[in-house]
Design an enzyme around this catalytic site. Sequence first.
Site, short mmCIF file in Angstrom:
data_model
loop_
_atom_site.label_atom_id
_atom_site.label_comp_id
_atom_site.label_asym_id
_atom_site.label_seq_id
_atom_site.Cartn_x
_atom_site.Cartn_y
_atom_site.Cartn_z
N CYS A 8 0.84 -1.20 0.00
CA CYS A 8 0.00 0.00 0.00
C CYS A 8 0.88 1.25 0.00
CB CYS A 8 -0.92 0.01 1.21
SG CYS A 8 -2.30 -1.14 1.05
N HIS A 67 -0.61 -10.33 -4.49
CA HIS A 67 0.37 -9.95 -5.51
C HIS A 67 0.63 -11.14 -6.41
CE1 HIS A 67 2.28 -11.25 -1.78
NE2 HIS A 67 3.23 -11.82 -2.53
P1 5GP Z 1 5.18 -13.67 -1.07
O1 5GP Z 1 6.19 -14.47 -0.33
O2 5GP Z 1 4.20 -13.02 -0.13
O3 5GP Z 1 4.51 -14.35 -2.21
O4 5GP Z 1 6.01 -12.52 -1.78
C1 5GP Z 1 6.31 -11.29 -1.20
C2 5GP Z 1 7.30 -10.66 -2.14
O5 5GP Z 1 7.39 -9.29 -1.82
C3 5GP Z 1 8.70 -11.24 -2.03
O6 5GP Z 1 9.13 -11.69 -3.31
C4 5GP Z 1 9.53 -10.08 -1.50
O7 5GP Z 1 10.81 -10.07 -2.09
C5 5GP Z 1 8.72 -8.88 -1.90
N1 5GP Z 1 8.81 -7.73 -1.02
C6 5GP Z 1 8.75 -7.75 0.35
N2 5GP Z 1 8.77 -6.49 0.83
C7 5GP Z 1 8.82 -5.66 -0.24
C8 5GP Z 1 8.84 -4.24 -0.39
O8 5GP Z 1 8.83 -3.47 0.58
N3 5GP Z 1 8.90 -3.74 -1.66
C9 5GP Z 1 8.90 -4.56 -2.76
N4 5GP Z 1 8.94 -3.96 -3.95
N5 5GP Z 1 8.88 -5.90 -2.66
C10 5GP Z 1 8.84 -6.45 -1.43
ZN ZN Z 2 -1.71 -3.34 1.25
#
Ligand code: 5GP
Ligand code: ZN
Length: 123
Positions: free
Chosen positions: A6, A94
Amino acid sequence: MSCPFCEISPKQLLRENEYAKAFYDLYPVQKGHTLIIPKRHFSSYFEAAEEEVLAIHRLIQEQKKALDKEFAPDGYNIGVNIGEYGGQTVPHLHVHLIPRYNGDIEDPRGGIRKAIPNIVQYP
Ligand code: 5GP
Ligand code: ZN
């Protein structure tokens, strides 16, 4: 509760439309690793409204063309982790759009299927 997605800054934005945004993953698993999110904060893919799914889909298509031009990858993975036990760490839906490159791992066969232990042998 604060949510990193967000709070994505306009500087980090690659593209957006009415209901969705795209930006680079901060900890990319491959060059060009992009995240596409709905603008509305909610956790699960299964909660998305149809217009949000369509908006995300359109950004996936646009970003794929941009990544093709910039990095010329040899393949892609598209994936969504849903829930703690599905591997989700950020509770804002995402879609991972991950360019893949010839030689980036020794044996690419199986792709995202390899993220999950097999219950039967795949020939
Ligand atoms: P999940 O494990 O929830 O599928 O993926 C979360 C993704 O968000 C990970 O690939 C991680 O590298 C990425 N990520 C985590 N925090 C941030 C952030 O603050 N900014 C961005 N651009 N990516 C993030
Ligand atoms: Zn959010």
